[in-house]
Design an enzyme around this catalytic site. Structure first.
Site, PDB file in Angstrom:
ATOM      1  N   ARG A  64       0.837  -1.208   0.000  1.00 26.29           N
ATOM      2  CA  ARG A  64       0.000   0.000   0.000  1.00 26.29           C
ATOM      3  C   ARG A  64       0.866   1.251   0.000  1.00 26.29           C
ATOM      4  O   ARG A  64       0.563   2.223  -0.672  1.00 26.29           O
ATOM      5  CB  ARG A  64      -0.938   0.005   1.210  1.00 26.29           C
ATOM      6  CG  ARG A  64      -1.858  -1.161   1.301  1.00 26.29           C
ATOM      7  CD  ARG A  64      -3.212  -1.029   0.776  1.00 26.29           C
ATOM      8  NE  ARG A  64      -3.838   0.253   0.985  1.00 26.29           N
ATOM      9  CZ  ARG A  64      -4.880   0.672   0.280  1.00 26.29           C
ATOM     10  NH1 ARG A  64      -5.384  -0.110  -0.643  1.00 26.29           N
ATOM     11  NH2 ARG A  64      -5.419   1.829   0.496  1.00 26.29           N
ATOM     12  N   HIS A  77     -14.676  -2.265   6.077  1.00 23.78           N
ATOM     13  CA  HIS A  77     -14.824  -1.540   4.817  1.00 23.78           C
ATOM     14  C   HIS A  77     -14.396  -2.354   3.588  1.00 23.78           C
ATOM     15  O   HIS A  77     -14.853  -2.087   2.492  1.00 23.78           O
ATOM     16  CB  HIS A  77     -14.035  -0.236   4.896  1.00 23.78           C
ATOM     17  CG  HIS A  77     -14.376   0.755   3.846  1.00 23.78           C
ATOM     18  ND1 HIS A  77     -15.615   1.361   3.762  1.00 23.78           N
ATOM     19  CD2 HIS A  77     -13.648   1.249   2.816  1.00 23.78           C
ATOM     20  CE1 HIS A  77     -15.624   2.194   2.747  1.00 23.78           C
ATOM     21  NE2 HIS A  77     -14.458   2.139   2.149  1.00 23.78           N
ATOM     22  N   TRP A  78     -13.523  -3.288   3.764  1.00 22.93           N
ATOM     23  CA  TRP A  78     -12.997  -4.067   2.640  1.00 22.93           C
ATOM     24  C   TRP A  78     -13.702  -5.419   2.530  1.00 22.93           C
ATOM     25  O   TRP A  78     -13.083  -6.484   2.576  1.00 22.93           O
ATOM     26  CB  TRP A  78     -11.504  -4.285   2.798  1.00 22.93           C
ATOM     27  CG  TRP A  78     -10.658  -3.074   2.570  1.00 22.93           C
ATOM     28  CD1 TRP A  78     -11.072  -1.826   2.196  1.00 22.93           C
ATOM     29  CD2 TRP A  78      -9.251  -2.996   2.708  1.00 22.93           C
ATOM     30  NE1 TRP A  78     -10.008  -0.975   2.091  1.00 22.93           N
ATOM     31  CE2 TRP A  78      -8.867  -1.676   2.404  1.00 22.93           C
ATOM     32  CE3 TRP A  78      -8.271  -3.910   3.060  1.00 22.93           C
ATOM     33  CZ2 TRP A  78      -7.549  -1.251   2.431  1.00 22.93           C
ATOM     34  CZ3 TRP A  78      -6.957  -3.481   3.097  1.00 22.93           C
ATOM     35  CH2 TRP A  78      -6.602  -2.168   2.779  1.00 22.93           C
TER      36      TRP A  78
END
Length: 134
Positions: free
Chosen positions: A37, A113-114
């Site tokens: 990331r 959220h993922w």
């Protein structure tokens, strides 16, 4: 957390961001993912700059949905929401299917959220079925 990670997309800051985005921190906030990331963010300095020059400096947050138009959506709509999402409230996901005529909601427990990463199989099954039948 997002602003901090965009100001300094180090693996340590990405770890804090990933830990916000997932329910299963130990499983997903790995050094490898946090480094990936970080590398991806650093590869797109214009993206980091655009974000940092927007909302953090007082620019208005974009309104992504005109709620008055939701009832006019005619396309079948699938909504998948992590019940433990700390980014988008669960109440938002309850509001959408109540206002989009041909919609369905798939809530996933122990998921943040993922959803597509945390519960890939539980995510892919309804998506595959939805696409195949709509």
């Amino acid at each position: 957390m997002l602003v901090q990670a965009y100001r300094d997309p180090s693996p340590a800051n990405m770890r804090r961001l990933v830990e916000t985005m997932v329910y299963g921190k130990a499983r997903f906030a790995t050094p490898e993912l946090c480094q990936a990331r970080s590398d991806a963010a650093l590869a797109r300095p214009e993206h980091l700059r655009d974000y940092l020059e927007g909302p953090p400096k007082g620019a208005p947050l974009p309104k992504w949905v005109r709620t008055d138009l939701l009832p006019s959506i005619q396309a079948p709509t699938l909504l998948i929401h992590g019940r433990d999402d700390r980014v988008v409230s669960y109440e938002t996901s309850l509001y959408l299917p109540a206002n989009i005529p041909d919609s369905r909601l798939v809530p996933l427990n122990r998921c943040s959220h993922w959803a597509m990463i945390e519960h890939a199989d539980e995510f892919n099954r309804p998506v595959t079925d939805f696409v195949a039948n709509n």
